[in-house]
Motif scaffolding. Structure first.
Motif, mmCIF file in Angstrom:
data_model
loop_
_atom_site.group_PDB
_atom_site.id
_atom_site.type_symbol
_atom_site.label_atom_id
_atom_site.label_comp_id
_atom_site.label_asym_id
_atom_site.label_seq_id
_atom_site.Cartn_x
_atom_site.Cartn_y
_atom_site.Cartn_z
ATOM 1 N N GLY A 101 0.756 -1.290 -0.163
ATOM 2 C CA GLY A 101 0.048 0.127 -0.028
ATOM 3 C C GLY A 101 0.573 1.378 0.016
ATOM 4 N N LYS A 102 2.190 1.268 -0.161
ATOM 5 C CA LYS A 102 3.153 2.416 -0.076
ATOM 6 C C LYS A 102 3.682 2.472 -1.152
ATOM 7 N N ILE A 103 4.086 1.559 -2.255
ATOM 8 C CA ILE A 103 4.643 1.687 -3.388
ATOM 9 C C ILE A 103 3.997 1.316 -4.577
ATOM 10 N N GLY A 104 3.946 1.907 -5.610
ATOM 11 C CA GLY A 104 3.042 1.486 -6.700
ATOM 12 C C GLY A 104 3.823 1.794 -8.018
ATOM 13 N N PHE A 105 3.451 0.932 -9.098
ATOM 14 C CA PHE A 105 3.776 1.140 -10.333
ATOM 15 C C PHE A 105 2.732 1.031 -11.371
ATOM 16 N N THR A 106 2.884 2.046 -12.367
ATOM 17 C CA THR A 106 2.050 1.870 -13.414
ATOM 18 C C THR A 106 2.726 2.410 -14.673
ATOM 19 N N GLY A 107 2.006 2.174 -15.663
ATOM 20 C CA GLY A 107 2.494 2.961 -17.105
ATOM 21 C C GLY A 107 1.975 1.917 -18.162
ATOM 22 N N GLY A 108 3.118 1.564 -19.066
ATOM 23 C CA GLY A 108 2.692 0.984 -20.521
ATOM 24 C C GLY A 108 3.318 -0.503 -20.683
ATOM 25 N N PHE A 109 4.396 -0.752 -19.655
ATOM 26 C CA PHE A 109 5.105 -2.082 -19.764
ATOM 27 C C PHE A 109 4.341 -3.169 -19.654
ATOM 28 N N ASN A 110 4.151 -4.379 -20.280
ATOM 29 C CA ASN A 110 3.556 -5.618 -19.801
ATOM 30 C C ASN A 110 4.894 -6.545 -19.383
ATOM 31 N N VAL A 111 4.441 -7.524 -18.797
ATOM 32 C CA VAL A 111 5.393 -8.784 -18.298
ATOM 33 C C VAL A 111 5.791 -9.719 -19.542
ATOM 34 N N SER A 112 6.688 -8.906 -20.428
ATOM 35 C CA SER A 112 7.115 -9.860 -21.646
ATOM 36 C C SER A 112 8.428 -9.401 -21.989
ATOM 37 N N ASP A 113 9.397 -10.594 -22.280
ATOM 38 C CA ASP A 113 10.596 -10.541 -22.439
ATOM 39 C C ASP A 113 11.062 -9.496 -23.786
ATOM 40 N N LYS A 114 10.210 -9.165 -24.494
ATOM 41 C CA LYS A 114 10.377 -8.243 -25.490
ATOM 42 C C LYS A 114 10.983 -6.901 -25.133
ATOM 43 N N TYR A 115 10.659 -6.576 -23.973
ATOM 44 C CA TYR A 115 11.163 -5.366 -23.450
ATOM 45 C C TYR A 115 12.774 -5.474 -22.851
ATOM 46 N N ILE A 116 13.144 -6.475 -22.811
ATOM 47 C CA ILE A 116 14.494 -6.619 -22.195
ATOM 48 C C ILE A 116 15.533 -7.363 -23.401
ATOM 49 N N LYS A 117 14.829 -7.857 -24.217
ATOM 50 C CA LYS A 117 15.697 -8.314 -25.596
ATOM 51 C C LYS A 117 15.027 -8.522 -26.814
ATOM 52 N N PRO A 118 15.635 -8.451 -28.032
ATOM 53 C CA PRO A 118 15.032 -8.267 -29.333
ATOM 54 C C PRO A 118 14.460 -9.601 -29.803
ATOM 55 N N ILE A 119 13.545 -10.191 -29.104
ATOM 56 C CA ILE A 119 12.829 -11.367 -29.519
ATOM 57 C C ILE A 119 11.670 -11.211 -30.532
ATOM 58 N N SER A 120 11.339 -9.840 -30.811
ATOM 59 C CA SER A 120 10.162 -9.754 -31.261
ATOM 60 C C SER A 120 10.666 -9.402 -32.929
ATOM 61 N N ASP A 121 9.764 -9.504 -33.785
ATOM 62 C CA ASP A 121 9.944 -8.878 -35.140
ATOM 63 C C ASP A 121 10.348 -7.386 -35.426
ATOM 64 N N LEU A 122 9.808 -6.564 -34.203
ATOM 65 C CA LEU A 122 9.838 -5.363 -34.251
ATOM 66 C C LEU A 122 11.273 -4.819 -33.372
ATOM 67 N N GLY A 123 11.971 -5.920 -32.899
ATOM 68 C CA GLY A 123 13.073 -5.765 -32.326
ATOM 69 C C GLY A 123 12.873 -5.351 -30.745
ATOM 70 N N LEU A 124 13.698 -4.841 -30.016
ATOM 71 C CA LEU A 124 13.422 -4.395 -28.893
ATOM 72 C C LEU A 124 12.498 -3.360 -28.373
ATOM 73 N N TRP A 125 11.073 -3.914 -27.693
ATOM 74 C CA TRP A 125 10.138 -2.877 -27.556
ATOM 75 C C TRP A 125 10.844 -1.635 -26.413
ATOM 76 N N GLN A 126 10.106 -0.508 -26.671
ATOM 77 C CA GLN A 126 10.610 0.581 -25.713
ATOM 78 C C GLN A 126 9.108 1.104 -25.006
ATOM 79 N N ASP A 127 9.350 1.562 -23.845
ATOM 80 C CA ASP A 127 8.013 2.025 -23.344
ATOM 81 C C ASP A 127 8.310 2.921 -22.055
ATOM 82 N N MET A 128 7.185 3.492 -21.261
ATOM 83 C CA MET A 128 7.482 4.121 -20.114
ATOM 84 C C MET A 128 6.686 3.786 -19.025
ATOM 85 N N HIS A 129 7.250 3.941 -17.860
ATOM 86 C CA HIS A 129 6.743 3.441 -16.431
ATOM 87 C C HIS A 129 6.690 4.337 -15.587
#
Length: 474
Positions: A224-252
């Motif tokens: 109840g003291k720390i929160g996170f929100t934004g556009g990231f999903n829990v997917s490895d495409k945000y940490i390594k280029p496994i998608s056809d679109l390369g490494l996804w970028q986002d903001m949280h």
């Protein structure tokens, strides 16, 4: 046989058009659906039945649980014991936006928050894992997409450790967005004690009443003291280029302070809807949070159960009250005529309007729909920049003073069909940092030239026009 076909076609088409007339909500959408059911025999009515019917008037939105959702929102308009943290704005611009959100989402702007920007996958998930590691009481996690991979494995390991320490873990995932999350993976989490539930599960009995309404939120609340929100999903495409679109970028964003209670209220309401468990009535899940910073933050929540399209109203109001500049970063910029006209008016009034979108997209239909509006925007002086990578960020900044970071796209799916959450940030220092990041991307990415863009090929213009026909349905 031919006569029976045409009779059946006429009956099904007539039924669809009558439903569109009685239950349609917007003229452009009604026209698009009418043409779809006429020119696509049987397929058009089927698509309308699955995705077009306004089911707010039908079964899903008459369920007892959904009445409880509305009761939660209306009953808990302010935080118990948190009134001293509510900020009252004196100037017109800030007050207009804050008052709107307070009326349509029931969330006030709260003082005393500490906000940390997380602008890439490593930073975002590094901060998330660190906060989970330090949890002492409970962990509440909600994502549109939970996808198998290194990130989900890391979550599993952390959850197993925290559960052994006596920390409660609750997890929500959208049943369509997380469709690849096989039953055995969810079972694995449940076996260690995670209370995991799908949002709006797609089952035979409720398929027609849930398929078109998805929970697109990305929220974590810890103790109840720390929160996170934004556009990231829990997917490895945000940490390594496994998608056809390369490494996804986002903001949280990571937020600490009184505004975390707003995110908790959203999670608890959604959790009740998925599990029928009443957490909101237990004070331990809503601890009184002392000020830990100087930022003012306000949560925006919207969904099919909302009385008003809060995300659309938020974006439109921010555009209308801007005095100097409007900066929008969004991967699915298909906002409809009201927002497009507001942007054209802003640009013609001398306000600097900048739009940053990815050149590539994970949806060809969305890409052509998005590009179909660019010529009219470029014509009035809107600056449009194309990123070569795939940016999934959903950000709008006005006048370098107010910013919104969250899950809401500039399309009708986010405006009308999805459960979404944005966070408004009224902190000039944080907003300037976001503005600077936006400006840096604009400097190094391709700026569309109006004269060149309007001379694109006939085939491209045809594809854009065809996609524009479907844009009110996206």
């Amino acid at each position: 046989m031919s006569s029976l076909f045409w009779i059946a076609y006429a009956v099904v088409t007539l039924w669809s058009i009558i439903n569109i007339i009685f239950y349609g909500t917007r003229a452009t959408k009604m026209i698009s659906w009418s043409l779809t059911v006429i020119i696509m025999p049987f397929l058009g009515p089927m698509l309308y039945y699955l995705f077009g019917i306004n089911r707010r008037k039908f079964k899903l939105f008459k369920l007892k649980q959904n009445e409880k959702r509305k009761l939660y929102s209306e009953t808990y308009k302010e935080l118990k014991g948190g009134e001293q943290s509510v900020h009252e704005f004196a100037d017109y611009k800030h007050n207009k936006i804050a008052s709107l959100i307070r009326s349509n989402s029931y969330f006030a702007p709260y003082e005393g928050n500490k906000i940390t920007l997380l602008n890439n996958g490593d930073d975002a998930f590094g901060a998330i894992f660190k906060a989970i590691e330090a949890a002492q009481d409970f962990i509440h996690l909600q994502y549109f997409i939970l996808e198998e991979g290194d990130l989900l494995d890391r979550l599993y390991e952390l959850f197993a450790k925290k559960l052994k320490e006596g920390v409660e873990v609750r997890m929500l995932y959208d049943s369509l967005g997380s469709h690849a999350l096989r039953g055995k993976v969810v079972k694995r989490f449940k076996e260690i004690g995670v209370q995991a539930y799908p949002s709006l599960p797609i089952r035979f009995g409720n398929l027609l009443f849930t398929l078109n309404y998805r929970n697109h939120r990305k929220i974590i609340v810890i103790d109840g003291k720390i929160g996170f929100t934004g556009g990231f999903n829990v997917s490895d495409k945000y940490i390594k280029p496994i998608s056809d679109l390369g490494l996804w970028q986002d903001m949280h964003i990571k937020i600490e302070g009184p505004a975390v209670n707003s995110l908790q209220r959203i999670f608890v309401k959604d959790y009740h809807f998925a599990s029928n468990e009443d957490l909101l009535l237990q004070n331990r899940y809503f601890p009184k949070v002392s000020p830990v910073g100087t930022s003012i933050a306000q949560t925006v929540s919207s969904g099919p159960d909302s009385k008003y399209p809060a995300i659309m109203q938020q974006y439109l109001t921010m555009i209308n009250v801007a005095e100097k500049s409007i900066c929008i970063a969004n991967p699915y910029f298909i906002p409809g005529e009201p927002i497009l006209e507001a942007l054209r008016i802003a640009a013609l009034s001398g306000i600097e309007v900048n739009l940053l979108t990815p050149k590539k997209s994970d949806s060809l239909l969305a890409k052509y729909s998005m590009f179909s509006s660019f010529e009219s925007l470029l014509d009035v002086g809107v600056n449009i920049y194309l990123r070569p990578d795939f940016s999934h960020s959903k950000v709008i900044v006005i006048d370098g003073e107010i910013a919104s970071v969250g899950s809401g796209n500039f399309d009708y799916r986010s405006f009308e069909h999805n459960f979404e959450t944005n966070m408004l940030i009224y902190d000039k220092q944080i907003v300037r940092t976001i503005d600077q990041l936006f400006g840096d991307h604009c400097k190094k990415n391709i700026r569309l030239d109006f004269s060149k863009f309007k001379n694109r090929s006939i085939l491209i213009k045809f594809m854009e026009g065809l996609a524009k026909f479907f844009s009110p349905l996206l």
